[in-house]
Design an enzyme around this catalytic site. Sequence first.
Site, PDB file in Angstrom:
ATOM      1  N   LYS A 170      56.021  -4.819   0.313  1.00  0.00           N
ATOM      2  CA  LYS A 170      56.633  -5.584   1.093  1.00  0.00           C
ATOM      3  C   LYS A 170      58.226  -5.263   0.728  1.00  0.00           C
ATOM      4  O   LYS A 170      58.502  -4.778  -0.584  1.00  0.00           O
ATOM      5  CB  LYS A 170      56.300  -7.037   0.838  1.00  0.00           C
ATOM      6  CG  LYS A 170      56.974  -8.138   1.204  1.00  0.00           C
ATOM      7  CD  LYS A 170      56.816  -9.190   0.582  1.00  0.00           C
ATOM      8  CE  LYS A 170      57.410 -10.886   1.948  1.00  0.00           C
ATOM      9  NZ  LYS A 170      56.312 -11.898   1.299  1.00  0.00           N
ATOM     10  N   SER A 207      55.245 -14.914   4.983  1.00  0.00           N
ATOM     11  CA  SER A 207      56.706 -13.961   4.925  1.00  0.00           C
ATOM     12  C   SER A 207      56.166 -12.475   4.605  1.00  0.00           C
ATOM     13  O   SER A 207      56.777 -11.790   5.425  1.00  0.00           O
ATOM     14  CB  SER A 207      57.715 -15.068   3.825  1.00  0.00           C
ATOM     15  OG  SER A 207      56.938 -13.764   2.218  1.00  0.00           O
ATOM     16  N   SER A 223      51.910 -17.232   1.284  1.00  0.00           N
ATOM     17  CA  SER A 223      53.033 -15.544   2.162  1.00  0.00           C
ATOM     18  C   SER A 223      51.984 -14.682   2.220  1.00  0.00           C
ATOM     19  O   SER A 223      52.115 -13.404   3.084  1.00  0.00           O
ATOM     20  CB  SER A 223      54.277 -15.209   1.604  1.00  0.00           C
ATOM     21  OG  SER A 223      55.077 -15.837   2.193  1.00  0.00           O
TER      22      SER A 223
END
Length: 439
Positions: free
Chosen positions: A68, A144, A168
């Site tokens: 990420k 996310s 997330s």
Amino acid sequence: MTATKDPSHPSAVARLEAALARIGSPEAKDVFTAVFADSSRWEAEAADRRAAAGTPRGPLDGRIVSVKALFDVAGTVTSSGSAVLRSLAPVVEDAEVVKRLRAAGAIVIGKTQMTEFAFSALGTNPHDGTPGNPRDCARAPGGSSSGAVVSVIEGMADIAIGSDTGGSIRIPASLSGAVGFKPTSGFVPTSGAFSLSSTLDTIGPIASNVEDCFLTDQVLSGEGTPSRLRGASPGTFRLIVARGRLFHGCEPDVLGAFENAMERLRKGGLQIKDGSIESALHDVAEIDKIGTFPSIEVGATLRSLGLQELDGVDPRTRVRIEAGAGVLASDYVRMVRIRQAAIRSFEQCFGTNEVFVLPTAPIRAPLLSSLTADAAFHELNGLVLRNPRVANLLDCPSISLPLPVDALPIGLMLVGRRNADRRLLEIASCIEATLRSPL
């Protein structure tokens, strides 16, 4: 004979080139923020040499992993999905989890898209673009860790590393149809990762199956001797359906898929009973009356990075940060104390071989067009966060498994006892096998 000559087991180099080709395709728009083509090729070649010599470093050696965009990768800027952080200097050192992945022989292919500061759950990003849901590009992928889940489902990576502060990892897994695991806090180091909430942040994998999550978690948590996952036997644990407010507002198809899964698991010999976590949810509600940890704590992170103003921050993100700035220090201390008491209380609610089960999200992936109005965005964002965030506030391991449905993906969430991460993964493996087996 080298590993590259066995057509049934493609070499790491061949698999990497296929993944890079997918990343370069038009369908991969907005999935990655950075691609490490050169370094990943070197890593793939080294993995193939170790395979040929019979000296692999472990089960992740030669596996392709995306990370990420909030993780430090040496030589890159850790922008964390935000335009205002693009001007930061490139970092000089990998995040600790990235170091552990490389040491295990993983091929780090690139950084994946995310929501700004990891501070929303639908996967939208007005600065860098929003990847479409891999099952229906007109829908939200979940966030996310949005690019993370797409990278796995679209074959751009075997495994993705995300962060989970309120769901997330598990929310995109649920909305896009993957497996996502959130560990108990403290097992996986967060150093070198942008911090949305120092209280709630955890780091974990998104993959296509429970075993890959298990193997990755062993590396991320620094276990010295990796072991293979052994699924729990059906008669050795019990599932407790967390009936109550976390089932309110569920779409009929979500409820139907959940109940069908419970029936399928019962036929597979699993013990299931109805239960409640309402007392724990009352504690969570008491915290929410004061404020939320991310809205308070992300401000401290931004100030530590030299950001004094919120100009240039997405207004939908900014309004939540500004709300946190108004919470008094004494009220923040009250939040911490209520949470600590709630964690201790919840640990007494179930035993090591009992796991709570419920839908990961009460809805399936919404259309991106339905998120244009701020009110609708905030309502749906809160709805998909509602169930997963409980495990963060109560500091429990949790995993989302895709249910066997033909339409849009639906997730089944397990919440295990604090620090019983290995047992939860063993139970999840049993459930996964039962759900995937023929009726």
